[in-house]
Scaffold this motif. Structure first.
Motif, short mmCIF file in Angstrom:
data_model
loop_
_atom_site.label_atom_id
_atom_site.label_comp_id
_atom_site.label_asym_id
_atom_site.label_seq_id
_atom_site.Cartn_x
_atom_site.Cartn_y
_atom_site.Cartn_z
N LYS A 157 6.85 -4.12 5.35
CA LYS A 157 5.58 -3.76 6.00
C LYS A 157 5.68 -3.79 7.52
CE LYS A 157 2.86 -5.28 2.02
NZ LYS A 157 1.79 -6.19 1.51
N GLY A 158 6.73 -3.20 8.03
CA GLY A 158 6.90 -3.07 9.48
C GLY A 158 7.48 -4.28 10.18
N ALA A 159 7.78 -5.34 9.42
CA ALA A 159 8.36 -6.55 10.01
C ALA A 159 9.81 -6.71 9.55
CB ALA A 159 7.56 -7.79 9.61
N VAL A 160 10.64 -7.23 10.44
CA VAL A 160 12.06 -7.43 10.17
C VAL A 160 12.29 -8.91 9.84
CG1 VAL A 160 14.36 -7.30 11.16
CG2 VAL A 160 12.68 -5.53 11.69
N TRP A 161 12.96 -9.17 8.72
CA TRP A 161 13.24 -10.53 8.29
C TRP A 161 14.75 -10.75 8.22
CZ3 TRP A 161 9.93 -12.10 3.40
CH2 TRP A 161 8.57 -11.85 3.63
N THR A 162 15.18 -11.94 8.59
CA THR A 162 16.54 -12.38 8.32
C THR A 162 16.50 -13.87 8.00
OG1 THR A 162 18.84 -12.25 9.09
CG2 THR A 162 17.19 -12.95 10.72
N SER A 163 17.62 -14.43 7.60
CA SER A 163 17.63 -15.84 7.21
C SER A 163 17.42 -16.74 8.41
CB SER A 163 18.96 -16.18 6.53
OG SER A 163 20.02 -16.12 7.48
N THR A 164 17.24 -18.02 8.15
CA THR A 164 17.02 -18.98 9.23
C THR A 164 18.23 -19.10 10.16
OG1 THR A 164 17.89 -20.83 7.91
CG2 THR A 164 15.51 -20.36 7.76
N GLY A 165 19.40 -18.72 9.66
CA GLY A 165 20.62 -18.87 10.45
C GLY A 165 21.28 -20.22 10.27
N GLY A 185 8.38 -5.16 20.70
CA GLY A 185 7.14 -5.40 19.97
C GLY A 185 7.26 -5.24 18.46
N ILE A 186 8.47 -5.39 17.92
CA ILE A 186 8.68 -5.31 16.47
C ILE A 186 8.63 -6.73 15.91
CG2 ILE A 186 10.28 -4.64 14.64
CD1 ILE A 186 11.48 -2.62 16.68
N PRO A 187 7.73 -7.02 14.98
CA PRO A 187 7.69 -8.38 14.40
C PRO A 187 9.03 -8.72 13.75
CG PRO A 187 5.75 -7.11 13.76
CD PRO A 187 6.70 -6.14 14.40
N VAL A 188 9.57 -9.88 14.09
CA VAL A 188 10.85 -10.30 13.52
C VAL A 188 10.77 -11.78 13.17
CG1 VAL A 188 11.85 -10.76 15.83
CG2 VAL A 188 13.36 -10.33 13.86
N PHE A 189 11.29 -12.15 12.03
CA PHE A 189 11.19 -13.52 11.53
C PHE A 189 12.54 -14.01 11.04
CE2 PHE A 189 7.13 -11.38 10.69
CZ PHE A 189 6.26 -12.21 11.38
N GLU A 190 12.93 -15.21 11.51
CA GLU A 190 14.06 -15.94 10.94
C GLU A 190 13.45 -16.95 9.98
OE1 GLU A 190 17.38 -16.78 13.98
OE2 GLU A 190 15.60 -16.49 15.23
N ARG A 191 13.58 -16.71 8.69
CA ARG A 191 12.82 -17.50 7.73
C ARG A 191 13.57 -17.60 6.41
NH1 ARG A 191 7.93 -13.32 7.12
NH2 ARG A 191 6.78 -15.28 7.07
N ASN A 192 13.10 -18.53 5.56
CA ASN A 192 13.56 -18.59 4.18
C ASN A 192 12.83 -17.52 3.37
OD1 ASN A 192 15.32 -20.83 4.39
ND2 ASN A 192 13.59 -22.24 4.33
N TYR A 193 13.58 -16.78 2.59
CA TYR A 193 12.95 -15.82 1.67
C TYR A 193 13.85 -15.66 0.46
CZ TYR A 193 16.02 -12.30 3.87
OH TYR A 193 17.09 -11.60 4.36
#
Length: 305
Positions: free
Chosen positions: A213-221, A241-249
């Protein structure tokens, strides 16, 4: 040799006959490819005791060279390995190798440092008494993928820092090799590896991203190589201005993604078409991946001008 579309890898390059006659930097000398050999007593051959960096040449410049050298010297410090060259010495060796091969762009270098030749064929580091072995392999290398990458989730994981820190670019890559073999046995190109908690982490060779949904996700690192291209993509997102998250998924999030792509020094941003037999989005490169590719290309052009 170029692979067929049925069996490819993220490091697949167009065939280039010039690579048969390249020169290689080995312990202070530039030698023909056929003469670039090391002892069977070398620590890297015997134990995988060494560190490495992959670098990409654009328009006569090594992209993000300072970041790569930072990581190289941090790894050397972590494993108590004396490289035998300072930063300027490494740069000079890269330039000597580049000039010897008359390379200007679309070239890839693998810089390797091992603990050197051992006096006896055993593990203890003190048996490496002749100084490090340093080699630079530089090839003409243009990425050439006939289709998006297919991934398969494997049981092999990237472990905890107290076993072998996955942030370390070491020669000891057997865990990743076994993961890649498992993926190929499952009919995929490369492996999608989970972390110790079962969250989606990385592949056996690259960092992994999804788009939802327009957001970029990657792992926590926390459990993967913190790739330089990975960080550049995160930085690009934040700057544009692109939403980006380093997260657990989880795999559930992954299977439902609109897009997925890999990052690495060689391929920059490589689209993923299928994961565990499930088509991701359209199965082709998505608009976000394409946009990030363009923004990354612009960043490299500014860096290497």
């Amino acid at each position: 040799m170029t692979q067929s579309a049925d069996k490819i890898s993220t490091h697949q390059a167009a065939e280039d006959a010039r690579n048969e006659t390249i020169s290689i930097w080995l312990n202070g000398r530039v030698v023909p490819k056929a003469e670039a050999v090391v002892s069977v007593y070398d620590s890297g051959f015997m134990l995988g005791d060494g560190i490495w960096e992959g670098l990409r040449l654009y328009n006569g410049y090594w992209a993000f060279l300072d970041e790569h050298l930072d990581r190289l010297f941090e790894a050397a410090l972590a494993v108590d390995l004396e490289i035998g060259l300072d930063r300027e010495g490494v740069k000079a060796a890269l330039e000597e190798t580049r000039a010897a091969n008359r390379m200007q762009t679309d070239a890839h270098a693998r810089l390797m440092v091992t603990r050197g030749v051992k006096t006896r064929p055993f593990q203890h580091p003190s048996l490496s008494q002749q100084g490090p072995t340093v080699a630079i392999i530089m090839e003409h290398s243009t990425p050439s993928l006939p289709r998006p990458i297919r991934l398969a989730t494997v049981p092999h994981i990237r472990g905890l820092p107290m076993s072998q820190d996955p942030k370390l670019n070491s020669h000891s890559k057997l865990n990743c090799v076994l993961a890649c073999i498992a993926a190929e046995k499952a009919g995929a190109d490369e492996a999608l590896m989970l972390d110790v908690n079962g969250f989606v982490n990385t592949t056996n060779a690259c960092n992994f991203f999804i788009v939802r949904k327009g957001a970029v996700w990657t792992s926590t690192g926390d459990y993967c190589m913190n790739g330089i291209t990975r960080q550049k993509v995160i930085d690009i997102c934040r700057a544009n201005g692109i939403p980006v998250f380093e997260r657990n998924y989880s795999l559930v999030d992954t299977y439902g993604a609109d897009e997925a792509f890999l990052t690495g020094t060689f391929g920059a941003q490589t689209p993923v078409g299928k994961i565990d037999g499930r088509q991701i989005g359209t199965g082709q490169m998505g608009p976000m991946t394409e946009r990030l590719r363009g923004l990354y290309k612009d960043l490299v052009a500014r860096e290497c001008r």
